[in-house]
Design a protein around this motif. Structure first.
Motif, short mmCIF file in Angstrom:
data_model
loop_
_atom_site.label_atom_id
_atom_site.label_comp_id
_atom_site.label_asym_id
_atom_site.label_seq_id
_atom_site.Cartn_x
_atom_site.Cartn_y
_atom_site.Cartn_z
N ALA A 185 50.60 36.16 39.60
CA ALA A 185 50.25 36.41 40.99
C ALA A 185 51.15 37.66 41.55
N GLU A 186 52.47 37.52 41.30
CA GLU A 186 53.26 38.65 41.65
C GLU A 186 52.85 39.75 41.25
N ARG A 187 52.23 40.14 40.20
CA ARG A 187 51.72 41.20 39.60
C ARG A 187 50.25 41.69 40.03
N LEU A 188 49.51 40.95 41.07
CA LEU A 188 48.24 41.42 41.42
C LEU A 188 48.36 42.73 42.28
N PRO A 189 47.01 43.46 42.27
CA PRO A 189 47.20 44.73 42.90
C PRO A 189 47.43 44.50 44.36
N LYS A 190 47.94 45.64 44.82
CA LYS A 190 48.26 45.53 46.34
C LYS A 190 47.18 45.02 47.27
N THR A 191 45.83 45.34 46.76
CA THR A 191 44.68 44.70 47.44
C THR A 191 44.04 43.52 47.43
N LEU A 192 45.11 42.65 46.66
CA LEU A 192 44.75 41.18 46.46
C LEU A 192 46.28 40.51 46.72
N ILE A 193 47.11 40.89 46.37
CA ILE A 193 48.47 40.03 46.50
C ILE A 193 48.64 39.36 47.89
N HIS A 194 48.42 39.94 48.77
CA HIS A 194 48.55 39.31 50.10
C HIS A 194 47.38 38.32 50.39
N ARG A 195 46.55 38.30 49.58
CA ARG A 195 45.40 37.53 49.66
C ARG A 195 45.10 35.90 48.88
N ASN A 196 46.42 35.77 48.16
CA ASN A 196 46.57 34.70 47.46
C ASN A 196 47.00 33.57 48.12
N VAL A 197 46.12 33.22 49.02
CA VAL A 197 46.29 32.16 50.09
C VAL A 197 44.86 31.36 50.27
N PRO A 198 45.02 30.06 50.65
CA PRO A 198 43.71 29.26 50.45
C PRO A 198 42.44 29.89 51.45
N GLY A 199 41.36 29.86 51.05
CA GLY A 199 40.40 30.63 51.45
C GLY A 199 39.84 31.89 50.75
N GLU A 200 40.88 32.22 49.99
CA GLU A 200 40.63 33.64 49.50
C GLU A 200 40.32 33.41 47.99
#
Length: 282
Positions: free
Chosen positions: A195-210
């Motif tokens: 998860a720490e390597r997710l694209p910037k467009t997703l890295i902050h979306r790694n939260v419940p509901g996403e």
């Protein structure tokens, strides 16, 4: 690895302008991007073989020319006439790379505006967007897409310093199309470590509901359930976990994108739409 303040050279009569973007740390090393290059050759091999005068851009290659040279050598096995251009924002990095130029491989000063003489068929951009906000990352994706040749593609992602963990998005002119997770089998304890390597467009979306959070949660669950296969090797456990994941997620089985031949490399690809930001927060 990408842009800052110097003025770019004039290219084919196009007005000179400042490189777009900001300089990065420039960290790089031998075979750091081997995993993504391997995927590029497999996935986009037909595109590279069929195109007329394919131009490939390596955007933000860093303090060393080496990963651009490696990309050049791998692409040339498919298309001996392909041209690869490494682009960097730091003039010193460009100057250091130029002694390694050979026919078909060159280096130049620039950034996200892509100062090349014709639209590229493929752009590889790794570790260049982590310092930007999510909105900026979307903006630069759009800018790069606008520069592509007809049928062109972008591979944008992030990897660890030695390349053992990597995640990248595949894009075309219409937008992001795929998301790929790739790791060496001794480089993680569970899939969500990537998860720490997710694209910037997703890295902050790694939260419940996403969707991306749900995907990684389900991948971790499949990984845990597949633990009995561990004595047969981590590769077998990974393949079993991806098989289980494919029962509830649209994991492609096409030989170029999915199936055991790709999974056994420590890789899994899913359609972007399956993990894209939830509509209410996009």
């Amino acid at each position: 690895m990408v842009p800052g303040g110097e003025r770019a050279a004039d290219n084919g009569g196009v007005r000179s302008r400042r490189p777009v973007g900001e300089i990065t740390r420039g960290t790089t090393g031998h075979n750091r991007l081997r995993r993504s290059d391997r995927w590029i050759v497999s996935t986009y091999g037909p595109l590279l073989r069929s195109a007329d005068r394919p131009l490939i851009v390596d955007l933000g290659y860093g303090a060393s020319h080496i990963t651009t040279l490696e990309l050049f050598l791998r692409i040339r096995r498919l298309r001996p006439d392909a041209e690869v251009v490494g682009i960097e924002i730091d003039p010193a990095r460009v100057a250091a790379a130029r002694p390694y130029e050979v026919p078909g491989l060159s280096f130049r000063l620039g950034g996200f505006e892509l100062p090349v003489d014709r639209p590229p068929l493929l752009v590889r951009a790794f570790n260049v967007l982590r310092q930007y906000g999510e909105a900026q990352a979307w903006h630069y994706w759009d800018l790069l897409r606008s520069r592509l040749a007809l049928g062109g593609v972008i591979v944008e992602g992030t990897c660890s310093e030695v390349g053992h963990r990597a995640v990248w998005a595949g894009l075309d002119a219409s937008g992001p199309r795929t998301l790929t997770l790739s790791a060496r089998f001794d480089a993680f304890e569970r899939p969500s470590d990537l998860a720490e390597r997710l694209p910037k467009t997703l890295i902050h979306r790694n939260v419940p509901g996403e969707p991306i959070h749900a995907f990684l949660r389900d991948f971790d669950h499949a990984w845990a359930v597949s633990a009995p296969l561990a004595p047969h090797g981590v590769r077998q456990r990974w393949i079993a976990a991806v098989e289980m994941l494919a029962s509830t997620w649209p994991v492609p089985r096409h030989p170029r994108l999915g199936g055991r031949s790709r999974w056994r490399l420590g890789e899994v690809t899913v359609p972007w739409q399956a993990v894209a930001p939830a509509p209410e927060t996009a």
